[in-house]
Scaffold this motif. Sequence first.
Motif, short mmCIF file in Angstrom:
data_model
loop_
_atom_site.label_atom_id
_atom_site.label_comp_id
_atom_site.label_asym_id
_atom_site.label_seq_id
_atom_site.Cartn_x
_atom_site.Cartn_y
_atom_site.Cartn_z
N ASP A 40 -0.17 2.86 -10.76
CA ASP A 40 1.14 3.63 -10.92
C ASP A 40 1.81 3.41 -12.25
O ASP A 40 2.01 4.11 -13.24
CB ASP A 40 2.40 3.07 -10.15
N PHE A 78 0.76 -1.20 0.03
CA PHE A 78 0.05 0.05 -0.02
C PHE A 78 0.92 1.26 -0.28
O PHE A 78 0.80 2.18 -0.90
CB PHE A 78 -0.97 -0.11 1.32
N LEU A 89 -3.08 0.36 -6.56
CA LEU A 89 -2.25 1.62 -6.56
C LEU A 89 -1.10 1.06 -7.46
O LEU A 89 -0.59 1.93 -8.27
CB LEU A 89 -1.89 1.94 -5.12
N LEU A 106 1.37 4.01 -3.19
CA LEU A 106 0.77 5.29 -2.80
C LEU A 106 2.14 6.18 -3.02
O LEU A 106 1.97 7.39 -3.90
CB LEU A 106 0.80 5.66 -1.42
#
Length: 92
Positions: A74, A28, A70, A32
Amino acid sequence: MQLTAPAPARSQAPARKRDADGMAVASFILGLLGLLVLNLFLGPIAIVLAAVSLWRGTARRGRAYLGLALGVADLAVLLIVMQVSHTVSWSL
Protein backbone atom coordinates in the motif's frame (compact mmCIF):
# COMPACT_ATOMS: atom_id res chain seq x y z
CA MET A 1 -18.43 -15.55 54.98
CA GLN A 2 -18.60 -16.60 51.35
CA LEU A 3 -22.01 -17.41 49.85
CA THR A 4 -20.84 -18.79 46.54
CA ALA A 5 -18.03 -21.00 45.44
CA PRO A 6 -15.05 -19.22 43.93
CA ALA A 7 -15.05 -19.16 40.16
CA PRO A 8 -12.46 -21.41 38.56
CA ALA A 9 -9.47 -19.58 37.16
CA ARG A 10 -9.83 -19.06 33.42
CA SER A 11 -6.87 -19.04 31.16
CA GLN A 12 -6.42 -15.96 28.98
CA ALA A 13 -4.50 -17.91 26.33
CA PRO A 14 -7.49 -19.00 24.14
CA ALA A 15 -8.99 -15.51 24.09
CA ARG A 16 -5.62 -13.97 23.33
CA LYS A 17 -5.02 -16.47 20.51
CA ARG A 18 -8.48 -15.76 19.08
CA ASP A 19 -7.78 -12.02 19.19
CA ALA A 20 -4.49 -12.56 17.39
CA ASP A 21 -6.25 -14.61 14.70
CA GLY A 22 -8.80 -11.82 14.23
CA MET A 23 -6.04 -9.25 13.93
CA ALA A 24 -4.32 -11.35 11.26
CA VAL A 25 -7.52 -11.50 9.20
CA ALA A 26 -8.16 -7.78 9.75
CA SER A 27 -4.64 -6.90 8.59
CA PHE A 28 -5.14 -8.94 5.42
CA ILE A 29 -8.49 -7.29 4.65
CA LEU A 30 -7.26 -3.77 5.41
CA GLY A 31 -4.12 -4.31 3.36
CA LEU A 32 -6.16 -5.55 0.43
CA LEU A 33 -8.61 -2.67 0.73
CA GLY A 34 -5.72 -0.22 1.05
CA LEU A 35 -4.52 -1.05 -2.44
CA LEU A 36 -7.69 0.58 -3.75
CA VAL A 37 -8.54 3.41 -1.33
CA LEU A 38 -7.01 5.24 1.65
CA ASN A 39 -3.65 3.50 1.36
CA LEU A 40 -1.99 6.19 3.46
CA PHE A 41 -4.12 5.18 6.46
CA LEU A 42 -4.92 1.52 5.84
CA GLY A 43 -1.36 0.48 4.97
CA PRO A 44 0.20 1.35 8.34
CA ILE A 45 -2.81 -0.06 10.21
CA ALA A 46 -2.42 -3.35 8.32
CA ILE A 47 1.30 -3.43 9.15
CA VAL A 48 0.71 -2.82 12.86
CA LEU A 49 -2.11 -5.38 13.10
CA ALA A 50 0.00 -8.01 11.33
CA ALA A 51 3.00 -7.36 13.56
CA VAL A 52 0.93 -7.55 16.76
CA SER A 53 -0.83 -10.73 15.65
CA LEU A 54 2.52 -12.37 14.83
CA TRP A 55 3.92 -11.24 18.17
CA ARG A 56 0.94 -12.78 19.99
CA GLY A 57 1.42 -16.07 18.18
CA THR A 58 -1.48 -16.30 15.77
CA ALA A 59 -2.42 -19.61 14.20
CA ARG A 60 -3.00 -17.76 10.91
CA ARG A 61 0.61 -16.79 10.26
CA GLY A 62 0.19 -16.86 6.49
CA ARG A 63 -2.63 -14.37 6.60
CA ALA A 64 -0.65 -12.14 8.96
CA TYR A 65 2.38 -12.20 6.64
CA LEU A 66 0.12 -11.47 3.69
CA GLY A 67 -1.42 -8.53 5.58
CA LEU A 68 2.07 -7.28 6.36
CA ALA A 69 3.12 -7.54 2.72
CA LEU A 70 -0.05 -5.84 1.52
CA GLY A 71 0.42 -3.02 4.03
CA VAL A 72 3.93 -2.42 2.73
CA ALA A 73 2.62 -2.65 -0.84
CA ASP A 74 0.00 0.00 0.00
CA LEU A 75 2.70 2.45 0.98
CA ALA A 76 4.87 1.50 -2.00
CA VAL A 77 1.99 2.07 -4.42
CA LEU A 78 1.30 5.44 -2.80
CA LEU A 79 4.94 6.51 -3.13
CA ILE A 80 5.22 5.36 -6.74
CA VAL A 81 2.02 7.06 -7.86
CA MET A 82 2.96 10.24 -5.98
CA GLN A 83 6.30 10.32 -7.78
CA VAL A 84 4.71 9.76 -11.17
CA SER A 85 1.93 12.32 -10.76
CA HIS A 86 4.02 14.87 -8.77
CA THR A 87 1.23 15.32 -6.20
CA VAL A 88 0.74 14.56 -2.54
CA SER A 89 -2.23 12.29 -3.23
CA TRP A 90 -3.34 10.24 -6.19
CA SER A 91 -6.50 9.66 -8.14
CA LEU A 92 -7.24 7.75 -11.30
